[in-house]
Write a protein that holds these residues in place. Sequence first.
Motif, PDB file in Angstrom:
ATOM      1  N   PRO A 184       0.815  -1.132   0.063  1.00  0.00           N
ATOM      2  CA  PRO A 184       0.064   0.166   0.116  1.00  0.00           C
ATOM      3  C   PRO A 184       0.929   1.216  -0.016  1.00  0.00           C
ATOM      4  N   THR A 185       0.440   2.516  -0.364  1.00  0.00           N
ATOM      5  CA  THR A 185       0.965   3.625  -0.406  1.00  0.00           C
ATOM      6  C   THR A 185       0.789   4.178   1.070  1.00  0.00           C
ATOM      7  N   PRO A 186       1.710   4.608   1.485  1.00  0.00           N
ATOM      8  CA  PRO A 186       1.944   5.044   2.885  1.00  0.00           C
ATOM      9  C   PRO A 186       0.999   6.373   2.860  1.00  0.00           C
ATOM     10  N   ASP A 187       0.378   6.553   4.006  1.00  0.00           N
ATOM     11  CA  ASP A 187      -0.358   7.786   4.197  1.00  0.00           C
ATOM     12  C   ASP A 187       0.327   8.898   4.854  1.00  0.00           C
ATOM     13  N   GLU A 188      -0.051   9.892   4.904  1.00  0.00           N
ATOM     14  CA  GLU A 188       0.664  11.294   5.261  1.00  0.00           C
ATOM     15  C   GLU A 188       1.146  10.896   6.829  1.00  0.00           C
ATOM     16  N   GLY A 189       0.425  10.442   7.674  1.00  0.00           N
ATOM     17  CA  GLY A 189       0.463   9.963   8.918  1.00  0.00           C
ATOM     18  C   GLY A 189       1.830   8.967   8.921  1.00  0.00           C
ATOM     19  N   GLU A 190       2.065   8.051   8.134  1.00  0.00           N
ATOM     20  CA  GLU A 190       2.908   7.106   7.902  1.00  0.00           C
ATOM     21  C   GLU A 190       4.394   7.735   7.709  1.00  0.00           C
ATOM     22  N   LEU A 191       4.231   8.827   6.732  1.00  0.00           N
ATOM     23  CA  LEU A 191       5.088   9.423   6.289  1.00  0.00           C
ATOM     24  C   LEU A 191       5.932  10.419   7.292  1.00  0.00           C
ATOM     25  N   LYS A 192       4.831  10.981   8.132  1.00  0.00           N
ATOM     26  CA  LYS A 192       5.530  11.812   9.127  1.00  0.00           C
ATOM     27  C   LYS A 192       6.319  10.903  10.410  1.00  0.00           C
ATOM     28  N   ARG A 193       5.751   9.800  10.470  1.00  0.00           N
ATOM     29  CA  ARG A 193       6.422   8.884  11.367  1.00  0.00           C
ATOM     30  C   ARG A 193       7.940   8.436  10.877  1.00  0.00           C
ATOM     31  N   ARG A 194       7.819   8.217   9.757  1.00  0.00           N
ATOM     32  CA  ARG A 194       9.184   7.829   9.172  1.00  0.00           C
ATOM     33  C   ARG A 194      10.340   8.797   9.178  1.00  0.00           C
ATOM     34  N   ALA A 195       9.674  10.088   8.843  1.00  0.00           N
ATOM     35  CA  ALA A 195      10.660  11.113   8.869  1.00  0.00           C
ATOM     36  C   ALA A 195      10.991  11.539  10.250  1.00  0.00           C
ATOM     37  N   ASN A 196      10.183  11.392  11.374  1.00  0.00           N
ATOM     38  CA  ASN A 196      10.472  11.723  12.591  1.00  0.00           C
ATOM     39  C   ASN A 196      11.344  10.628  13.132  1.00  0.00           C
ATOM     40  N   TYR A 197      11.229   9.206  12.659  1.00  0.00           N
ATOM     41  CA  TYR A 197      12.129   8.208  13.124  1.00  0.00           C
ATOM     42  C   TYR A 197      13.426   8.426  12.580  1.00  0.00           C
ATOM     43  N   ALA A 198      13.535   8.858  11.271  1.00  0.00           N
ATOM     44  CA  ALA A 198      14.679   9.284  10.787  1.00  0.00           C
ATOM     45  C   ALA A 198      15.510  10.068  11.177  1.00  0.00           C
ATOM     46  N   VAL A 199      15.023  11.396  11.567  1.00  0.00           N
ATOM     47  CA  VAL A 199      15.706  12.327  12.156  1.00  0.00           C
ATOM     48  C   VAL A 199      16.040  12.107  13.381  1.00  0.00           C
ATOM     49  N   SER A 200      15.243  11.419  14.416  1.00  0.00           N
ATOM     50  CA  SER A 200      15.620  11.071  15.750  1.00  0.00           C
ATOM     51  C   SER A 200      16.706  10.178  15.526  1.00  0.00           C
ATOM     52  N   CYS A 201      17.082   9.290  14.733  1.00  0.00           N
ATOM     53  CA  CYS A 201      18.165   8.309  14.808  1.00  0.00           C
ATOM     54  C   CYS A 201      19.257   9.083  14.211  1.00  0.00           C
ATOM     55  N   PHE A 202      19.120   9.915  13.208  1.00  0.00           N
ATOM     56  CA  PHE A 202      20.502  10.798  12.807  1.00  0.00           C
ATOM     57  C   PHE A 202      20.732  11.644  13.896  1.00  0.00           C
ATOM     58  N   LEU A 203      20.075  12.264  14.549  1.00  0.00           N
ATOM     59  CA  LEU A 203      20.500  13.140  15.610  1.00  0.00           C
ATOM     60  C   LEU A 203      21.101  12.494  16.869  1.00  0.00           C
ATOM     61  N   THR A 204      20.592  11.066  17.058  1.00  0.00           N
ATOM     62  CA  THR A 204      21.117  10.284  18.271  1.00  0.00           C
ATOM     63  C   THR A 204      22.723   9.928  17.528  1.00  0.00           C
ATOM     64  N   ILE A 205      23.022   9.994  16.452  1.00  0.00           N
ATOM     65  CA  ILE A 205      24.395  10.004  15.822  1.00  0.00           C
ATOM     66  C   ILE A 205      25.168  10.971  16.018  1.00  0.00           C
ATOM     67  N   TYR A 206      24.361  11.961  15.327  1.00  0.00           N
ATOM     68  CA  TYR A 206      25.253  13.393  14.972  1.00  0.00           C
ATOM     69  C   TYR A 206      24.846  14.580  15.824  1.00  0.00           C
ATOM     70  N   GLY A 207      24.115  14.308  16.913  1.00  0.00           N
ATOM     71  CA  GLY A 207      23.851  15.185  17.894  1.00  0.00           C
ATOM     72  C   GLY A 207      24.952  15.967  18.359  1.00  0.00           C
ATOM     73  N   PRO A 208      24.937  17.211  18.997  1.00  0.00           N
ATOM     74  CA  PRO A 208      26.074  17.669  19.787  1.00  0.00           C
ATOM     75  C   PRO A 208      26.298  16.991  20.884  1.00  0.00           C
ATOM     76  N   GLN A 209      25.683  16.469  21.391  1.00  0.00           N
ATOM     77  CA  GLN A 209      26.040  15.515  22.610  1.00  0.00           C
ATOM     78  C   GLN A 209      26.842  14.551  22.498  1.00  0.00           C
ATOM     79  N   ASN A 210      27.378  14.030  20.925  1.00  0.00           N
ATOM     80  CA  ASN A 210      28.213  13.130  20.690  1.00  0.00           C
ATOM     81  C   ASN A 210      29.483  13.671  20.223  1.00  0.00           C
ATOM     82  N   ARG A 211      30.540  13.100  20.307  1.00  0.00           N
ATOM     83  CA  ARG A 211      31.850  13.584  19.723  1.00  0.00           C
ATOM     84  C   ARG A 211      32.047  12.830  18.474  1.00  0.00           C
ATOM     85  N   ALA A 212      32.396  13.619  17.365  1.00  0.00           N
ATOM     86  CA  ALA A 212      32.682  13.334  16.024  1.00  0.00           C
ATOM     87  C   ALA A 212      33.685  12.449  16.137  1.00  0.00           C
ATOM     88  N   PRO A 213      33.623  10.929  15.357  1.00  0.00           N
ATOM     89  CA  PRO A 213      34.718   9.944  15.530  1.00  0.00           C
ATOM     90  C   PRO A 213      35.839  10.352  15.026  1.00  0.00           C
TER      91      PRO A 213
END
Length: 213
Positions: A184-213
């Motif tokens: 099925p084609t994802p609805d708007e709610g599913e796209l927002k969920r995926r966007a939020n999850y990707a941003v959350s994961c990205f900031l967990t790795i690259y947020g200011p609380q982490n030191r760059a490797p």
Amino acid sequence: MRPRPVKPALTRSEYKHRAIQQAGTEIFLDLGYDAATMDHIAAKAGVSKQTVYNHFQNKDGLFKATIADLTSALMAPLVVRDLDSATPERRLRALAEDFLALMLRPSSLALYRLIVAESARFPELAAEIYAVGAGRMLATLADYLSWETRNGRLRVADPPLAAEQFVGMLTGRLQLRAVLGVGPTPDEGELKRRANYAVSCFLTIYGPQNRAP
């Protein structure tokens, strides 16, 4: 209070150029590259076909300009460099939602299929389209990540790689399933969920609380 500068009015030629490009964007997205003709675009823009050719040498040139324009619109929020206007989380979430919505449009999927199918026959056009589209998007995102890192709001050691990782998290297998018509084609709610999850994961790795490797 200093008055705002007045933007100069568009010349007749500039107005026609903008109208043709806007018409090209709408026609390409509605019909796809192959079905779109310069006659369609001229009629939509309210100009003669010769005027279209005067501004854009051929359909390939207009198509590349269309891709570049869509990319500019998508990446516009990242180009505005103001620490007070939005956090990286807000900017990346807005980009993610807009990108997913654009990527899964039926017309966008049709254009993607066409570009892939024709890339072997027209490798130069395919390379140019990549440069003004996906390549430009990744470069703009990498530049933005570098800027946020210099200002201490992110910690990204390799911005080009991180930009590809972010887009990869967003794309996942959504685009492939959509191109193949699987699931099925994802609805708007599913796209927002995926966007939020990707941003959350990205900031967990690259947020200011982490030191760059």
